[in-house]
Design a protein around this motif. Structure first.
Motif, PDB file in Angstrom:
ATOM      1  N   PRO A  69      34.549  46.032  39.841  1.00  8.97           N
ATOM      2  CA  PRO A  69      35.758  45.212  39.977  1.00  8.97           C
ATOM      3  C   PRO A  69      35.462  43.793  40.469  1.00  8.97           C
ATOM      4  N   THR A  70      34.487  43.651  41.355  1.00  9.07           N
ATOM      5  CA  THR A  70      34.160  42.322  41.863  1.00  9.07           C
ATOM      6  C   THR A  70      33.628  41.436  40.749  1.00  9.07           C
ATOM      7  N   ARG A  71      32.735  41.985  39.932  1.00  6.64           N
ATOM      8  CA  ARG A  71      32.208  41.213  38.810  1.00  6.64           C
ATOM      9  C   ARG A  71      33.305  40.880  37.801  1.00  6.64           C
ATOM     10  N   LEU A  72      34.211  41.811  37.587  1.00  3.25           N
ATOM     11  CA  LEU A  72      35.322  41.546  36.675  1.00  3.25           C
ATOM     12  C   LEU A  72      36.194  40.418  37.203  1.00  3.25           C
ATOM     13  N   ALA A  73      36.429  40.414  38.538  1.00  2.23           N
ATOM     14  CA  ALA A  73      37.242  39.353  39.135  1.00  2.23           C
ATOM     15  C   ALA A  73      36.572  37.995  38.980  1.00  2.23           C
ATOM     16  N   ILE A  74      35.250  37.954  39.171  1.00  2.00           N
ATOM     17  CA  ILE A  74      34.523  36.689  39.055  1.00  2.00           C
ATOM     18  C   ILE A  74      34.587  36.145  37.631  1.00  2.00           C
ATOM     19  N   SER A  75      34.411  37.033  36.658  1.00  2.00           N
ATOM     20  CA  SER A  75      34.417  36.573  35.267  1.00  2.00           C
ATOM     21  C   SER A  75      35.803  36.133  34.810  1.00  2.00           C
ATOM     22  N   ALA A  76      36.842  36.691  35.438  1.00  2.00           N
ATOM     23  CA  ALA A  76      38.209  36.352  35.022  1.00  2.00           C
ATOM     24  C   ALA A  76      38.824  35.255  35.861  1.00  2.00           C
ATOM     25  N   ASP A 112      38.186  32.079  36.653  1.00  2.00           N
ATOM     26  CA  ASP A 112      38.309  30.709  36.159  1.00  2.00           C
ATOM     27  C   ASP A 112      38.786  30.635  34.710  1.00  2.00           C
ATOM     28  N   LEU A 113      39.412  31.708  34.238  1.00  2.35           N
ATOM     29  CA  LEU A 113      39.887  31.718  32.853  1.00  2.35           C
ATOM     30  C   LEU A 113      40.881  30.595  32.599  1.00  2.35           C
ATOM     31  N   ASN A 114      41.821  30.376  33.536  1.00  2.00           N
ATOM     32  CA  ASN A 114      42.812  29.325  33.351  1.00  2.00           C
ATOM     33  C   ASN A 114      42.157  27.950  33.265  1.00  2.00           C
ATOM     34  N   LEU A 121      40.448  27.562  29.908  1.00  2.00           N
ATOM     35  CA  LEU A 121      41.429  27.324  28.851  1.00  2.00           C
ATOM     36  C   LEU A 121      41.985  25.901  28.935  1.00  2.00           C
ATOM     37  N   MET A 122      42.158  25.385  30.175  1.00  2.00           N
ATOM     38  CA  MET A 122      42.594  23.990  30.330  1.00  2.00           C
ATOM     39  C   MET A 122      41.610  23.033  29.672  1.00  2.00           C
ATOM     40  N   ARG A 123      40.328  23.260  29.937  1.00  2.00           N
ATOM     41  CA  ARG A 123      39.316  22.374  29.354  1.00  2.00           C
ATOM     42  C   ARG A 123      39.252  22.532  27.840  1.00  2.00           C
ATOM     43  N   TRP A 124      39.396  23.729  27.368  1.00  2.00           N
ATOM     44  CA  TRP A 124      39.279  23.988  25.932  1.00  2.00           C
ATOM     45  C   TRP A 124      40.464  23.403  25.168  1.00  2.00           C
ATOM     46  N   ARG A 125      41.670  23.544  25.700  1.00  2.00           N
ATOM     47  CA  ARG A 125      42.874  23.168  24.959  1.00  2.00           C
ATOM     48  C   ARG A 125      43.317  21.728  25.203  1.00  2.00           C
ATOM     49  N   ALA A 126      43.141  21.216  26.445  1.00  2.00           N
ATOM     50  CA  ALA A 126      43.740  19.915  26.757  1.00  2.00           C
ATOM     51  C   ALA A 126      42.789  18.917  27.398  1.00  2.00           C
ATOM     52  N   LEU A 127      41.801  19.376  28.181  1.00  2.00           N
ATOM     53  CA  LEU A 127      40.958  18.463  28.959  1.00  2.00           C
ATOM     54  C   LEU A 127      39.482  18.742  28.706  1.00  2.00           C
ATOM     55  N   PRO A 128      38.954  18.365  27.561  1.00  2.00           N
ATOM     56  CA  PRO A 128      37.549  18.658  27.254  1.00  2.00           C
ATOM     57  C   PRO A 128      36.569  17.967  28.188  1.00  2.00           C
ATOM     58  N   ARG A 161      44.748  27.920  49.238  1.00  4.74           N
ATOM     59  CA  ARG A 161      45.129  28.678  48.040  1.00  4.74           C
ATOM     60  C   ARG A 161      45.031  27.818  46.782  1.00  4.74           C
ATOM     61  N   THR A 162      45.454  26.562  46.871  1.00  4.41           N
ATOM     62  CA  THR A 162      45.398  25.694  45.696  1.00  4.41           C
ATOM     63  C   THR A 162      43.961  25.325  45.344  1.00  4.41           C
ATOM     64  N   LEU A 163      43.118  25.148  46.358  1.00  3.63           N
ATOM     65  CA  LEU A 163      41.698  24.898  46.091  1.00  3.63           C
ATOM     66  C   LEU A 163      41.079  26.060  45.318  1.00  3.63           C
ATOM     67  N   MET A 164      41.433  27.276  45.696  1.00  7.24           N
ATOM     68  CA  MET A 164      40.913  28.448  44.976  1.00  7.24           C
ATOM     69  C   MET A 164      41.327  28.409  43.510  1.00  7.24           C
ATOM     70  N   GLY A 165      42.570  28.015  43.268  1.00  8.25           N
ATOM     71  CA  GLY A 165      43.051  27.939  41.887  1.00  8.25           C
ATOM     72  C   GLY A 165      42.296  26.917  41.052  1.00  8.25           C
ATOM     73  N   TRP A 166      41.754  25.877  41.711  1.00 11.51           N
ATOM     74  CA  TRP A 166      40.978  24.858  41.004  1.00 11.51           C
ATOM     75  C   TRP A 166      39.494  25.229  40.909  1.00 11.51           C
ATOM     76  N   GLY A 167      39.120  26.405  41.341  1.00  9.13           N
ATOM     77  CA  GLY A 167      37.734  26.844  41.193  1.00  9.13           C
ATOM     78  C   GLY A 167      36.839  26.498  42.363  1.00  9.13           C
ATOM     79  N   VAL A 168      37.393  25.973  43.471  1.00  7.08           N
ATOM     80  CA  VAL A 168      36.582  25.676  44.655  1.00  7.08           C
ATOM     81  C   VAL A 168      36.245  26.987  45.356  1.00  7.08           C
ATOM     82  N   ARG A 169      34.981  27.179  45.670  1.00  6.15           N
ATOM     83  CA  ARG A 169      34.535  28.453  46.243  1.00  6.15           C
ATOM     84  C   ARG A 169      33.961  28.310  47.646  1.00  6.15           C
TER      85      ARG A 169
END
Length: 486
Positions: free
Chosen positions: A104-111, A113-115, A118-125, A151-159
């Protein structure tokens, strides 16, 4: 076993699910049987299971007729088999790790930064996700603002997040501070910094979070000689934390608690973000670079005349542009004790509940804008208008200096404020004195309320302003309403 064996049936566990075809392991099994016993006809059972139970209806029984090569019988040649690979000259079985698909931990890590992907792929290359994953953020204050920013830093991928706070979780906190629960309030309350880190790791196990329990020394809050050693230790520890991190968020309750971090960040040229709340208004701003981030120093010499004193408040310039100000650059007095002789409601941060989530999110967005800007901390301040976002060449739009908002008017505006040569926290005079005297300077600023004003020339400025006696009482108005002297 005695007697004549009429038929010999070889069985194996068959992982294949096809109804009429045996699985690939049968090839290796037949090769072994033919090589070992030289049989030309082999009857076999493909044993199968369904959900862990034997399923004879799905199992197969068959017969294979094989011509055995002479080399096999003489053991001069090894029959080929599937599922084996050469490893350092030896044939070993092929192994596939299923850890990533089962842990489950590995699954959480891989999932996680999906958002962002997708942001980079669709709108912000051009979005740089690596810099977000590697940046180290220091959050001074783990209250309502600190929880929202984390919480917002986590959403932006800051670890990598470190939270600093000396308080404990009170019964009134969990409703507004999103990293705490009722259990954190029991038995006197857990330390906020520790409880917040625990919750961050529960939300995302791959977080590299740390909690530091300490108070921030403040000017206007004098300390006794017995406390000096402990306070100086806190100053040095805070200085080490600022040095170690890449970005610092000032999220504390009082104005004076932001002074020492502002000074330390100006000295080391760290990215600094301030968020401050009123009852229904907020300020979010980024501090400009330190006064010695460029060889150009626009320090104004001390003089006695009012004109010279006012020039101390002139805008500093750096590399031909104006250096952005810090939280204290607009002040004309030094930070002092803002909690003394105040009632409980005046000491607490009483705000509308929606204010902290709005300002906390804007503070993080401001940091991300700095990291994605080609000039980083040296980027100039921009003001929003109807065409600014559309015409901006930056992937995330404009990068303002200050954002001020009001919930009572549901309004928001961007402002630019430049640095002052008499700032009590970031001007070259203060930073130079800190570099020269170190913690001795900090201790004097803490214990003597007027020291910073004297050092930066604000005392002389106020004296010069007060020396202008306009003698209003010696003047009267004439019949036309004009002011005349008598």
């Amino acid at each position: 076993m005695t007697g004549k064996i009429a038929k010999l049936l070889f069985g194996f566990f068959d992982p294949c699910h096809l109804p009429n075809n045996p699985g690939w392991p049968l090839r290796n099994y037949l090769a072994l049987i033919c090589s070992r016993w030289n049989l030309k006809a082999v009857r076999f059972l493909c044993y199968r299971e369904t959900r862990g139970f034997a399923d004879m209806g799905l199992s197969l029984v068959g017969e294979a007729l094989i011509t055995v090569p002479q080399a096999w019988s003489n053991h001069r040649d090894v029959p080929s088999a599937v599922g084996w690979e050469l490893n350092k000259g030896r044939k070993v079985s092929r192994c596939i790790s299923l850890a990533k698909s089962m842990d489950p931990t590995r699954l959480a890590i891989s999932a996680a930064d999906l958002n962002l992907k997708l942001m980079r792929w669709r709108a912000l290359p051009s979005l740089n996700l690596n810099i977000l994953a590697s940046i180290k953020c220091l959050l001074l204050g783990a209250g309502t603002l600190g929880c929202q920013v984390a919480r917002t830093l986590m959403g932006w991928g800051v670890r990598k997040i470190t939270l600093v706070d000396s308080g404990r979780v009170a019964m009134s906190n969990p409703l507004r501070q999103s990293l705490y629960t009722f259990d954190d309030c029991l038995n006197g309350g857990d330390f906020k910094a520790i409880a917040a880190v625990k919750r961050l790791n529960q939300i995302f196990p791959a977080m590299e979070a740390e909690g530091v329990v300490m108070a921030i020394p403040m000017p206007g809050h004098p300390v006794s000689s017995q406390e000096e050693s402990s306070v100086l230790d806190d100053c040095r520890r805070l200085s080490d934390l600022v040095d170690f991190h890449d970005a610092v968020f000032l999220l504390t309750d009082t104005r004076e608690s932001r002074w020492l971090p502002t000074l330390l960040c100006a000295n080391t040229n760290k990215i600094t973000i301030t968020a401050a709340l009123g009852f229904d208004s907020f300020l979010v701003m980024r501090h400009g670079p330190g006064p010695f981030s460029s060889s150009h120093d626009s320090k104004t010499e001390t003089a006695n005349s009012l004109l010279q004193d006012m020039s101390k408040l002139a805008l500093s310039e750096i590399d031909g542009g104006r250096r952005l100000g810090c939280y204290f650059c607009n002040d004309v007095v030094a930070p002092t004790d803002s909690t003394a002789n105040r009632t409980l409601d005046q000491q607490c941060t009483v705000t509308r509940p929606g204010l902290a989530p709005i300002s906390g999110a804007l503070a993080v967005e401001l940091l991300v804008g700095i990291l994605q800007h080609p000039h980083g901390i040296f980027a100039g301040g921009e003001i929003s208008n109807s065409n600014s976002s559309r015409n901006s060449e930056l992937p995330l739009g404009i990068l303002p200096h200050q954002i001020r908002g009001s919930l009572s008017q549901f309004s928001q505006m961007t402002l630019v404020g430049h640095s002052s040569n008499s700032c009590t926290a970031c001007c070259s005079t203060v930073v130079s004195e800190y570099r020269r005297r170190g913690m001795e300077f900090v201790l004097e600023a803490i214990n003597h309320p007027t020291y910073l004003e004297d050092l930066t020339g604000l005392t002389e400025l106020m004296k010069s302003a007060n020396s202008f006696n306009l003698d209003w009482e010696d003047e009267i108005d004439d019949e036309d309403g004009n002011c005349v002297e008598i």
